[in-house]
Scaffold this motif. Structure first.
Motif, PDB file in Angstrom:
ATOM      1  N   UNK A   1      46.276  44.262  28.044  1.00  0.00           N
ATOM      2  CA  UNK A   1      45.801  43.990  26.696  1.00  0.00           C
ATOM      3  C   UNK A   1      44.934  45.169  26.257  1.00  0.00           C
ATOM      4  N   UNK A   2      45.182  45.695  25.069  1.00  0.00           N
ATOM      5  CA  UNK A   2      44.451  46.862  24.592  1.00  0.00           C
ATOM      6  C   UNK A   2      43.979  46.639  23.159  1.00  0.00           C
ATOM      7  N   UNK A   3      42.671  46.776  22.960  1.00  0.00           N
ATOM      8  CA  UNK A   3      42.072  46.759  21.629  1.00  0.00           C
ATOM      9  C   UNK A   3      41.517  48.152  21.332  1.00  0.00           C
ATOM     10  N   UNK A   4      41.779  48.665  20.117  1.00  0.00           N
ATOM     11  CA  UNK A   4      41.207  49.933  19.674  1.00  0.00           C
ATOM     12  C   UNK A   4      40.331  49.688  18.462  1.00  0.00           C
ATOM     13  N   UNK A   5      39.201  50.409  18.424  1.00  0.00           N
ATOM     14  CA  UNK A   5      38.321  50.271  17.268  1.00  0.00           C
ATOM     15  C   UNK A   5      38.810  51.181  16.148  1.00  0.00           C
ATOM     16  N   UNK A   6      38.812  50.651  14.939  1.00  0.00           N
ATOM     17  CA  UNK A   6      39.373  51.363  13.790  1.00  0.00           C
ATOM     18  C   UNK A   6      38.546  52.580  13.395  1.00  0.00           C
ATOM     19  N   UNK A   7      37.228  52.520  13.632  1.00  0.00           N
ATOM     20  CA  UNK A   7      36.352  53.575  13.138  1.00  0.00           C
ATOM     21  C   UNK A   7      35.650  54.350  14.244  1.00  0.00           C
ATOM     22  N   UNK A   8      35.751  53.883  15.480  1.00  0.00           N
ATOM     23  CA  UNK A   8      35.067  54.553  16.586  1.00  0.00           C
ATOM     24  C   UNK A   8      36.055  54.785  17.724  1.00  0.00           C
ATOM     25  N   UNK A   9      35.828  55.822  18.510  1.00  0.00           N
ATOM     26  CA  UNK A   9      36.708  56.149  19.631  1.00  0.00           C
ATOM     27  C   UNK A   9      36.368  55.288  20.840  1.00  0.00           C
ATOM     28  N   UNK A  10      36.591  54.003  20.700  1.00  0.00           N
ATOM     29  CA  UNK A  10      36.289  53.042  21.759  1.00  0.00           C
ATOM     30  C   UNK A  10      37.469  52.093  21.901  1.00  0.00           C
ATOM     31  N   UNK A  11      37.829  51.782  23.139  1.00  0.00           N
ATOM     32  CA  UNK A  11      38.875  50.794  23.406  1.00  0.00           C
ATOM     33  C   UNK A  11      38.355  49.750  24.387  1.00  0.00           C
ATOM     34  N   UNK A  12      38.993  48.595  24.376  1.00  0.00           N
ATOM     35  CA  UNK A  12      38.753  47.542  25.368  1.00  0.00           C
ATOM     36  C   UNK A  12      40.097  47.214  25.992  1.00  0.00           C
ATOM     37  N   UNK A  13      40.178  47.238  27.315  1.00  0.00           N
ATOM     38  CA  UNK A  13      41.449  46.952  27.981  1.00  0.00           C
ATOM     39  C   UNK A  13      41.223  46.131  29.236  1.00  0.00           C
ATOM     40  N   UNK A  14      42.224  45.322  29.560  1.00  0.00           N
ATOM     41  CA  UNK A  14      42.218  44.504  30.777  1.00  0.00           C
ATOM     42  C   UNK A  14      43.633  43.989  30.997  1.00  0.00           C
ATOM     43  N   UNK A  15      43.998  43.614  32.223  1.00  0.00           N
ATOM     44  CA  UNK A  15      45.358  43.128  32.492  1.00  0.00           C
ATOM     45  C   UNK A  15      45.583  41.731  31.920  1.00  0.00           C
ATOM     46  N   UNK A  16      46.819  41.455  31.500  1.00  0.00           N
ATOM     47  CA  UNK A  16      47.143  40.118  31.021  1.00  0.00           C
ATOM     48  C   UNK A  16      47.070  39.096  32.152  1.00  0.00           C
ATOM     49  N   UNK A  17      47.489  39.524  33.333  1.00  0.00           N
ATOM     50  CA  UNK A  17      47.400  38.670  34.517  1.00  0.00           C
ATOM     51  C   UNK A  17      46.811  39.486  35.649  1.00  0.00           C
ATOM     52  N   UNK A  18      45.967  38.865  36.459  1.00  0.00           N
ATOM     53  CA  UNK A  18      45.367  39.557  37.590  1.00  0.00           C
ATOM     54  C   UNK A  18      45.074  38.571  38.694  1.00  0.00           C
ATOM     55  N   UNK A  19      44.984  39.087  39.918  1.00  0.00           N
ATOM     56  CA  UNK A  19      44.645  38.257  41.064  1.00  0.00           C
ATOM     57  C   UNK A  19      44.089  39.152  42.161  1.00  0.00           C
ATOM     58  N   UNK A  20      43.580  38.523  43.207  1.00  0.00           N
ATOM     59  CA  UNK A  20      42.918  39.242  44.282  1.00  0.00           C
ATOM     60  C   UNK A  20      43.709  39.116  45.579  1.00  0.00           C
ATOM     61  N   UNK A  21      43.670  40.181  46.376  1.00  0.00           N
ATOM     62  CA  UNK A  21      44.224  40.138  47.723  1.00  0.00           C
ATOM     63  C   UNK A  21      43.164  40.679  48.669  1.00  0.00           C
ATOM     64  N   UNK A  22      42.662  39.802  49.550  1.00  0.00           N
ATOM     65  CA  UNK A  22      41.624  40.193  50.501  1.00  0.00           C
ATOM     66  C   UNK A  22      40.443  40.847  49.787  1.00  0.00           C
ATOM     67  N   UNK A  23      39.996  40.194  48.716  1.00  0.00           N
ATOM     68  CA  UNK A  23      38.838  40.623  47.939  1.00  0.00           C
ATOM     69  C   UNK A  23      39.083  41.866  47.100  1.00  0.00           C
ATOM     70  N   UNK A  24      40.299  42.435  47.134  1.00  0.00           N
ATOM     71  CA  UNK A  24      40.589  43.610  46.320  1.00  0.00           C
ATOM     72  C   UNK A  24      41.467  43.200  45.149  1.00  0.00           C
ATOM     73  N   UNK A  25      41.073  43.562  43.958  1.00  0.00           N
ATOM     74  CA  UNK A  25      41.853  43.170  42.790  1.00  0.00           C
ATOM     75  C   UNK A  25      43.120  44.015  42.709  1.00  0.00           C
TER      76      UNK A  25
END
Length: 356
Positions: free
Chosen positions: A222-246
């Motif tokens: 998932x990616x969000x971009x700001x219209x007026x500033x050079x900033x983005x927010x991103x993260x996976x649509x689905x995620x999980x852990x294996x032995x404490x490691x994402x």
């Protein structure tokens, strides 16, 4: 010399064009998993992004649930809200939203309305309200509401709910004042058909919010971009852990999430294991404590079950609420109870287990 000037010029333009990327901290993912399933998310039960909504002052309201491919309800039917701002501050909200989110709207009074529809009861709608995206109130709707669609309309100081059946275009609408809609027992009035053609709905949106969703339904992130500033927010649509490691490795930023109440502890179900599950409200050493529990949940008295459990020196009394054949059904019901009884200490400590 020309080469040096060209290099400096390119570097300057690159720095101008580069974006500050805000990732979701691993701590926030862990908090969401703990709240939704009481353990780290695994390949069998993944953390899943579902919806977003723009809030005032460059904040985003995000909703997450768990995805279990082999479960009776793969999407879990429980959503937990999260807020994030332009400074990278993430906060997991201590609330549950039941069922599939259909729509989220602002009203002219700066309130937030969230419409959900049940995956278990076809056409059964629910409506939630919040002033700050943190405290959510479930709105009591008209008694007849098994319709496929719900349209919210804000007209002056009134709230109008229009329900429609897709298969036969049957439309019904109820109206009440804004303040009455937020009361515990609103007095919804069924509107006449001629009134439906006279309504004028007021549309509002968040102010001072420049976020734009750039990813699509086929994207893995998932990616969000700001219209007026050079900033983005991103993260996976689905995620999980294996032995404490994402699985999805991202560069974390410091988390400012506030402590949240730990999720109900869920008894794990072994393969092919069957039994009756229930929601345990508590264990009491004295029988005199039981009337207080019965009084708090008098509305659900037909579903209360009390079991006497002998110990070495005395008898304990365990109180359970309702029975279920499937552990996911019980978990969904407990989430609903947390929304219905947000201030109940008993519900906060309740958990799903097998009925002895």
């Amino acid at each position: 010399m020309r080469f040096l000037l060209l290099f400096v010029s390119l570097a300057f333009h690159y720095l101008q064009a580069s974006y500050l990327n805000i990732h979701m901290p691993q701590q926030t993912k862990s908090q969401l998993c703990q709240k939704l399933s009481d353990h780290e998310c695994t390949n069998e039960e993944q953390l899943q992004y579902k919806n977003y909504f723009k809030l005032n002052n460059d904040r985003l309201l995000l909703f997450f649930n768990t995805y279990s491919k082999n479960a009776l309800y793969p999407n879990g039917s429980l959503n937990v809200p999260v807020t994030v701002d332009i400074n990278g501050k993430w906060q997991v909200i201590n609330s549950y939203i039941s069922d599939e989110i259909q729509a989220i709207e602002h009203d002219p009074h700066d309130g937030i309305w969230l419409h959900t529809m049940s995956t278990r009861k076809h056409g059964y709608s629910s409506l939630y309200y919040s002033r700050d995206a943190k405290q959510w109130q479930k709105i009591k709707l008209p008694s007849v509401r098994t319709f496929q669609t719900l349209q919210l309309c804000f007209q002056d100081n009134d709230v109008i709910l229009t329900f429609q059946r897709v298969e036969n275009d049957n439309v019904k609408a109820w109206v009440t004042s804004y303040n009455d809609a937020l009361s515990p027992e609103p007095t919804w009035r069924l509107m006449e058909k001629k009134e439906l053609y006279q309504k004028v709905c007021q549309k509002t949106s968040a102010y001072n919010n420049g976020w734009i969703l750039k990813s699509n339904k086929n994207s893995t992130n998932v990616l969000f971009k700001h219209k007026y500033k050079n900033i983005t927010i991103s993260f996976p649509k689905k995620s999980f852990f294996i032995k404490q490691n994402i699985v999805f490795q991202t560069r974390d930023i410091p988390s400012f999430s506030e402590p949240i109440i730990k999720a109900p502890r869920i008894t794990k179900l072994a393969p092919k294991q069957q039994g009756i599950y229930s929601i345990q409200l508590g264990t009491f050493n004295y029988k005199t404590s039981l009337p207080l529990v019965y009084q708090e949940f008098s509305r659900l008295k037909n579903g209360l079950v009390t079991k006497e459990v002998p110990t070495a020196d005395h008898i304990q009394y365990k109180v359970f609420l309702e029975t279920f054949r499937d552990i996911h059904e019980a978990k969904i019901r407990l989430g609903e109870l947390r929304s219905e009884y947000p201030n109940s200490k008993i519900i906060k400590g309740a958990f799903v287990t097998k009925l002895p």
